[in-house]
Design a protein around this motif. Structure first.
Motif, short mmCIF file in Angstrom:
data_model
loop_
_atom_site.label_atom_id
_atom_site.label_comp_id
_atom_site.label_asym_id
_atom_site.label_seq_id
_atom_site.Cartn_x
_atom_site.Cartn_y
_atom_site.Cartn_z
N GLU A 225 0.83 -1.21 0.00
CA GLU A 225 0.00 0.00 0.00
C GLU A 225 0.86 1.26 0.00
O GLU A 225 0.56 2.22 -0.72
CB GLU A 225 -0.95 0.00 1.21
N ILE A 226 1.91 1.26 0.79
CA ILE A 226 2.80 2.43 0.83
C ILE A 226 3.45 2.65 -0.52
O ILE A 226 3.44 3.77 -1.06
CB ILE A 226 3.84 2.30 1.96
N PHE A 227 4.00 1.61 -1.11
CA PHE A 227 4.61 1.76 -2.43
C PHE A 227 3.58 2.24 -3.45
O PHE A 227 3.86 3.09 -4.30
CB PHE A 227 5.25 0.45 -2.90
N SER A 228 2.37 1.70 -3.37
CA SER A 228 1.32 2.09 -4.31
C SER A 228 0.99 3.58 -4.17
O SER A 228 0.87 4.30 -5.16
CB SER A 228 0.08 1.24 -4.09
N LYS A 229 0.83 4.03 -2.94
CA LYS A 229 0.48 5.44 -2.70
C LYS A 229 1.62 6.37 -3.09
O LYS A 229 1.37 7.49 -3.55
CB LYS A 229 0.09 5.64 -1.24
N LEU A 230 2.85 5.92 -2.93
CA LEU A 230 3.99 6.75 -3.34
C LEU A 230 4.09 6.84 -4.86
O LEU A 230 4.58 7.83 -5.40
CB LEU A 230 5.30 6.19 -2.76
N ILE B 48 7.41 3.00 -7.79
CA ILE B 48 8.03 1.76 -8.27
C ILE B 48 7.23 1.18 -9.43
O ILE B 48 6.03 1.38 -9.55
CB ILE B 48 8.22 0.71 -7.16
N ASP B 49 7.96 0.48 -10.29
CA ASP B 49 7.34 -0.21 -11.42
C ASP B 49 7.09 -1.68 -11.11
O ASP B 49 6.21 -2.30 -11.68
CB ASP B 49 8.26 -0.13 -12.65
N THR B 50 7.93 -2.23 -10.25
CA THR B 50 7.84 -3.66 -9.94
C THR B 50 8.30 -3.89 -8.51
O THR B 50 9.00 -3.07 -7.93
CB THR B 50 8.69 -4.48 -10.95
N LEU B 51 7.87 -5.01 -7.95
CA LEU B 51 8.23 -5.39 -6.59
C LEU B 51 9.04 -6.68 -6.66
O LEU B 51 8.67 -7.61 -7.37
CB LEU B 51 6.96 -5.62 -5.76
N ALA B 52 10.14 -6.72 -5.94
CA ALA B 52 10.99 -7.92 -5.92
C ALA B 52 11.02 -8.49 -4.50
O ALA B 52 10.95 -7.74 -3.53
CB ALA B 52 12.40 -7.58 -6.37
N CYS C 190 2.16 -10.96 -3.24
CA CYS C 190 1.36 -11.20 -4.44
C CYS C 190 -0.12 -11.01 -4.16
O CYS C 190 -0.84 -10.39 -4.96
CB CYS C 190 1.62 -12.61 -4.99
N LYS C 191 -0.59 -11.52 -3.03
CA LYS C 191 -1.99 -11.33 -2.66
C LYS C 191 -2.32 -9.84 -2.52
O LYS C 191 -3.34 -9.37 -3.02
CB LYS C 191 -2.30 -12.02 -1.31
N ALA C 192 -1.46 -9.11 -1.85
CA ALA C 192 -1.70 -7.67 -1.65
C ALA C 192 -1.76 -6.94 -2.99
O ALA C 192 -2.60 -6.06 -3.19
CB ALA C 192 -0.61 -7.08 -0.75
N LEU C 193 -0.87 -7.30 -3.90
CA LEU C 193 -0.88 -6.68 -5.23
C LEU C 193 -2.18 -7.01 -5.97
O LEU C 193 -2.79 -6.13 -6.59
CB LEU C 193 0.33 -7.15 -6.05
#
Length: 176
Positions: free
Chosen positions: A86-91, A94-98, A165-168
């Motif tokens: 959620e934090i990354f999404s709101k910011l 980022i293009d991808t999560l590793a 993955c679930k959160a995404l």
């Protein structure tokens, strides 16, 4: 490309360094880490102070290290992952999560995450919980009831990967 990593680096080790190197070799220009602060997911104080761990991440190749709020860092794997995503999404940076995982089986993790977002999984989970099974055992058995490998829920980093993955997926379904 900008890649995010939700992490603790408690402590930073060669596997973490290797992950950042592989991301760079794979085309990532910028690595942003969202790292727990003074306390880590299991509620313990971090081995090293957060600034030392952040510096280690930067020395390993991270461009930016942000602090995951303690209210997210101290959650279960599900809350830890959801909070970071959620934090990354709101910011919006980022293009991808590793993430790293013990099994190395990203497709199995993604398949299990997708299944765990479905109503059929929820029904199976409730039925199994009604038999007085523990929550971890019920989750594993519910996946198996859907014909998937429940062993994906046995290793801590596989579990975290599945929860990322679930959160995404859940975030994506809210956006649509």
């Amino acid at each position: 490309m900008t890649t995010g990593i939700i992490c603790e680096y408690n402590p930073m080790h060669r596997g973490h360094e290797e992950m950042i190197k592989k991301l760079r070799a794979g085309g990532t220009d910028t690595v942003v880490c969202l790292m727990s602060g003074s306390f880590v997911q299991r509620g313990e104080p971090a081995i090293f102070e957060k600034r030392v761990r952040a510096q280690a991440a930067v020395l390993a190749g991270a461009n930016l290290v942000l602090e995951l709020p303690v209210t997210k860092a101290l959650c279960s794997a599900e809350g830890f992952a959801r909070g970071g995503v959620e934090i990354f999404s709101k910011l919006g940076i980022i293009d991808t999560l590793a993430f790293g995982c013990e099994s190395g089986d990203g497709p199995a993790i993604a398949t299990a995450a997708q299944a765990m977002c479905e109503a059929e999984y929820d029904r199976a989970l409730r039925e199994i919980l009604d038999t007085s099974a523990s929550y971890p055992a019920a989750r594993q058995r519910a996946l198996e009831a859907l014909g998937l490998d429940g062993k994906i829920l046995e290793k801590p980093n596989d579990i975290l990967g599945l929860e990322y993955c679930k959160a995404l997926l859940q975030m994506e379904s809210r956006i649509q």
